[in-house]
Design a protein around this motif. Structure first.
Motif, mmCIF file in Angstrom:
data_model
loop_
_atom_site.group_PDB
_atom_site.id
_atom_site.type_symbol
_atom_site.label_atom_id
_atom_site.label_comp_id
_atom_site.label_asym_id
_atom_site.label_seq_id
_atom_site.Cartn_x
_atom_site.Cartn_y
_atom_site.Cartn_z
ATOM 1 N N GLY A 35 0.810 -1.215 0.000
ATOM 2 C CA GLY A 35 0.000 0.000 0.000
ATOM 3 C C GLY A 35 0.842 1.263 0.000
ATOM 4 O O GLY A 35 0.424 2.279 0.548
ATOM 5 N N GLY A 36 2.016 1.194 -0.616
ATOM 6 C CA GLY A 36 2.895 2.353 -0.680
ATOM 7 C C GLY A 36 3.620 2.661 0.614
ATOM 8 O O GLY A 36 4.259 3.703 0.733
ATOM 9 N N LEU A 37 3.540 1.755 1.597
ATOM 10 C CA LEU A 37 4.207 1.952 2.885
ATOM 11 C C LEU A 37 5.213 0.838 3.121
ATOM 12 O O LEU A 37 4.959 -0.323 2.798
ATOM 13 C CB LEU A 37 3.188 1.947 4.025
ATOM 14 C CG LEU A 37 2.118 3.035 3.999
ATOM 15 C CD1 LEU A 37 1.096 2.794 5.103
ATOM 16 C CD2 LEU A 37 2.758 4.420 4.161
ATOM 17 N N ILE A 38 6.351 1.197 3.709
ATOM 18 C CA ILE A 38 7.351 0.198 4.068
ATOM 19 C C ILE A 38 6.956 -0.424 5.398
ATOM 20 O O ILE A 38 6.731 0.279 6.385
ATOM 21 C CB ILE A 38 8.756 0.820 4.154
ATOM 22 C CG1 ILE A 38 9.184 1.297 2.765
ATOM 23 C CG2 ILE A 38 9.765 -0.180 4.704
ATOM 24 C CD1 ILE A 38 10.516 2.009 2.735
ATOM 25 N N LEU A 39 6.837 -1.749 5.418
ATOM 26 C CA LEU A 39 6.497 -2.481 6.632
ATOM 27 C C LEU A 39 7.730 -3.231 7.117
ATOM 28 O O LEU A 39 8.379 -3.931 6.341
ATOM 29 C CB LEU A 39 5.379 -3.482 6.371
ATOM 30 C CG LEU A 39 4.053 -2.947 5.835
ATOM 31 C CD1 LEU A 39 3.061 -4.092 5.661
ATOM 32 C CD2 LEU A 39 3.473 -1.898 6.766
ATOM 33 N N LEU A 40 8.037 -3.093 8.397
ATOM 34 C CA LEU A 40 9.151 -3.804 9.011
ATOM 35 C C LEU A 40 8.606 -4.818 9.998
ATOM 36 O O LEU A 40 7.812 -4.475 10.868
ATOM 37 C CB LEU A 40 10.069 -2.829 9.757
ATOM 38 C CG LEU A 40 10.777 -1.756 8.929
ATOM 39 C CD1 LEU A 40 11.521 -0.790 9.838
ATOM 40 C CD2 LEU A 40 11.743 -2.399 7.947
ATOM 41 N N SER A 41 9.031 -6.058 9.859
ATOM 42 C CA SER A 41 8.629 -7.101 10.804
ATOM 43 C C SER A 41 9.861 -7.543 11.576
ATOM 44 O O SER A 41 10.919 -7.753 10.983
ATOM 45 C CB SER A 41 8.047 -8.307 10.059
ATOM 46 O OG SER A 41 6.914 -7.927 9.314
ATOM 47 N N PRO A 42 9.733 -7.693 12.894
ATOM 48 C CA PRO A 42 10.885 -8.106 13.694
ATOM 49 C C PRO A 42 11.299 -9.531 13.376
ATOM 50 O O PRO A 42 10.511 -10.301 12.813
ATOM 51 C CB PRO A 42 10.361 -7.990 15.130
ATOM 52 C CG PRO A 42 8.885 -8.187 15.000
ATOM 53 C CD PRO A 42 8.506 -7.566 13.690
ATOM 54 N N PRO A 43 12.523 -9.900 13.727
ATOM 55 C CA PRO A 43 12.925 -11.291 13.520
ATOM 56 C C PRO A 43 11.953 -12.227 14.237
ATOM 57 O O PRO A 43 11.513 -11.939 15.346
ATOM 58 C CB PRO A 43 14.322 -11.359 14.148
ATOM 59 C CG PRO A 43 14.809 -9.952 14.151
ATOM 60 C CD PRO A 43 13.587 -9.093 14.341
#
Length: 201
Positions: A35-43
């Motif tokens: 959706g045009g957003l950078i998503l960061l997921s933890p390890p």
């Protein structure tokens, strides 16, 4: 898995360039653009990894990792919105998926038969954001192992950007996935959820 940064300038793809930079700075994190957003997921934690391994077993036992299809962890799915991509925890793809490379180590949705996510601390992304993303990419089956709420979601029949069939399963149920996968796959909800529970819970 160690992923080398992609050797492309991405000058015309500023979000991808930023996502790749984030991946370099935060090893072990999963970086996606949805959706045009950078998503960061933890390890992921150990229980997440255990659930993922347990989930692979029925797919492998059904013969789905071979000459017709492959069961893969962490393979990139290029989303049709332009610069977006997702990296599902597990995917069932056609065996020729590498012929469908788009860019940034991501592949066309047409090669994907199923995507699966095991929820972590950012579970709302799997239950909301990725539902729309995967449906918009017309991935036929999306399975979510919801560790927070202790249930299994099976979403099928994508149409006009949403899944028209969404079933929620509780421990004690055996869930047979759609025949479109290419073989019969049955998941034991209780066993999968048990594997996904951290030992200190």
């Amino acid at each position: 898995m160690s992923a080398a940064p992609v050797e492309q300038p991405h000058g015309d793809r500023p979000l991808i360039a930023e996502a790749n930079l984030a991946q370099e700075r935060l090893p072990g994190h999963r970086v996606e653009i949805i959706g045009g957003l950078i998503l960061l997921s933890p390890p992921p934690d150990g229980a997440h990894a255990a659930a993922l391994t347990d989930l692979m077993v029925p797919f492998l036992a059904a013969g789905l990792h071979g000459t017709e299809s492959m069961v893969l962890q962490g393979v990139g799915l290029w989303l049709p919105s332009g610069e977006d991509f997702a990296i599902p925890d597990l995917a069932l793809v056609d065996a020729d998926f590498q012929e469908h490379l788009v860019e940034n180590n991501c592949y066309e949705p047409i090669a994907f038969r199923l995507v699966l996510e095991v929820t972590s601390s950012n579970y709302q992304s799997d239950l909301r954001t990725k539902v729309a993303a995967y449906a918009g990419a017309a991935v036929p089956v999306y399975v979510i192992v919801d560790r927070k709420h202790q249930r299994l979601h099976v979403l099928t029949d994508p149409a006009t950007g949403e899944y028209t069939n969404h079933r929620i399963h509780a421990p004690g149920e055996l869930v047979t996935l759609p025949d479109s996968l290419g073989a019969k796959v049955t998941l034991d909800v209780a066993e999968i959820l048990k594997a996904g529970q951290p030992k200190n819970d």
